[in-house]
Motif scaffolding. Structure first.
Motif, PDB file in Angstrom:
ATOM      1  N   TRP A  84       0.826  -1.200   0.000  1.00  0.00           N
ATOM      2  CA  TRP A  84       0.000   0.000   0.000  1.00  0.00           C
ATOM      3  C   TRP A  84       0.869   1.262   0.000  1.00  0.00           C
ATOM      4  O   TRP A  84       0.563   2.239  -0.678  1.00  0.00           O
ATOM      5  N   ALA A 130       2.038   1.812  -3.419  1.00  0.00           N
ATOM      6  CA  ALA A 130       0.990   2.330  -4.291  1.00  0.00           C
ATOM      7  C   ALA A 130       0.768   3.821  -4.055  1.00  0.00           C
ATOM      8  O   ALA A 130       0.593   4.611  -5.008  1.00  0.00           O
ATOM      9  N   VAL A 131       0.772   4.237  -2.758  1.00  0.00           N
ATOM     10  CA  VAL A 131       0.568   5.657  -2.448  1.00  0.00           C
ATOM     11  C   VAL A 131       1.721   6.497  -2.991  1.00  0.00           C
ATOM     12  O   VAL A 131       1.518   7.574  -3.600  1.00  0.00           O
ATOM     13  N   LEU A 148       1.434   6.712  -6.762  1.00  0.00           N
ATOM     14  CA  LEU A 148       0.372   7.620  -7.171  1.00  0.00           C
ATOM     15  C   LEU A 148       0.789   9.074  -6.995  1.00  0.00           C
ATOM     16  O   LEU A 148       0.544   9.927  -7.872  1.00  0.00           O
ATOM     17  N   ALA A 159       3.353   9.927  -9.747  1.00  0.00           N
ATOM     18  CA  ALA A 159       2.694  10.081 -11.044  1.00  0.00           C
ATOM     19  C   ALA A 159       1.902  11.378 -11.117  1.00  0.00           C
ATOM     20  O   ALA A 159       1.897  12.069 -12.148  1.00  0.00           O
ATOM     21  N   THR A 160       1.237  11.743 -10.021  1.00  0.00           N
ATOM     22  CA  THR A 160       0.485  12.999 -10.004  1.00  0.00           C
ATOM     23  C   THR A 160       1.410  14.195 -10.149  1.00  0.00           C
ATOM     24  O   THR A 160       1.133  15.145 -10.906  1.00  0.00           O
TER      25      THR A 160
END
Length: 307
Positions: free
Chosen positions: A5, A8-9, A12, A15-16
């Motif tokens: 997790w 993944a955070v 993300l 990528a943002t």
């Protein structure tokens, strides 16, 4: 939270962030509104015609009265404002004499800063009398001021060389337009819209003065008086005389273009002759000694072995 997790955070968020950066970069790289509108408004002079003037105004706004007083001091020390104004016009910079003096001050301050940094590093390693370093900084300031003046002269020469190289094509285009039946002003408008370069910008200024109500002959006479290129001065006088007296203009322009091309060929031949003499230097001082060594060295070795 498990490591998956957290990964993944973090992915993300990365990528943002990259998406935001790429979007902003693409938005900044897009054409500005001024660049999209100005090509359709031919009578306005582009604001990027004089980037040096904008930078000079920015520096002057930062440093304020000190830079202006220093520029006035350079003007009083050097003088020659009419010559500087004439060279600025011939270079097509669009600067005033005061703006140019401010640039000279900035170049002098850059030289002073370099000399002061070198002197500071030298005194840290070898302490000594500071008077030579002070004189060196003052000399660096004067050298920077004079270098900016020399660069202005070089800019004038480069622009006039570009004008001479551009003149035959512009004269031929103008002659073809006049021979096709267009009036000199309409032909000039067509040539200015279809070409680009230093001479085209000068002709665009002439066209702008004509559109503001100045007589055609007076506008071309002003171009002949302001330019430092004899070919352009003859061209401007020919156009002024043709407009005033109604003489044929196409033949004159064709003849002037042919003369400029012939003068360019003669200059190229003369330059080639000078380069030929320069090319003899490596042949005489490098190739010939090596050839002599290669020719006589085996004989010298053979004589030494036989003896």
């Amino acid at each position: 939270m498990s490591p998956a997790w957290w990964g993944a955070v973090l992915g993300l968020g990365t990528a943002t962030g990259l998406l935001v950066v790429v979007t902003r970069v693409l938005a900044l790289r897009g054409p500005h509104l001024r660049l999209r509108v100005l090509p359709y408004v031919r009578d306005l002079v582009p604001a990027d015609r004089a980037p040096a003037a904008r930078s000079t105004r920015a520096v002057t706004a930062v440093f304020g009265p000190l830079v202006r007083r220093a520029a006035d001091g350079v003007e009083r020390a050097l003088g020659g404002a009419p010559s500087v104004r004439r060279r600025l016009g011939r270079a097509g910079l669009g600067l005033s004499v005061h703006d140019f003096r401010v640039q000279q001050v900035m170049w002098g301050l850059a030289g002073f800063a370099l000399a002061a940094a070198w002197g500071l590093l030298r005194t840290w390693s070898r302490p000594g009398n500071p008077l030579p370093f002070v004189l060196l900084c003052a000399g660096a300031f004067v050298l920077g001021v004079l270098l900016r003046d020399q660069q202005l002269t070089a800019q004038v020469k480069r622009r006039e060389t570009a004008i001479v190289a551009e003149f035959p094509a512009v004269a031929e285009l103008l002659a073809l337009s006049v021979a096709a039946g267009e009036a000199p002003v309409a032909a000039l408008d067509r040539v200015v819209r279809r070409s680009g370069g230093a001479l085209s910008r000068d002709l665009a200024d002439v066209l702008g003065r004509i559109r503001t109500g100045e007589p055609v002959a007076d506008a071309f006479d002003a171009l002949a008086a302001a330019t430092g290129v004899p070919v352009v001065a003859r061209f401007a006088h020919a156009v002024a005389v043709a407009v005033e007296r109604g003489t044929p203009l196409a033949d004159v322009l064709h003849a002037q273009a042919a003369d400029v091309r012939e003068a360019g060929r003669r200059a190229l031949i003369e330059q080639a002759a000078r380069k030929e003499i320069v090319m003899m230097v490596p042949v005489v001082f490098l190739v010939l000694p090596v050839t002599v060594v290669f020719a006589f060295w085996p004989g010298v070795v053979g004589l030494s072995l036989s003896s």
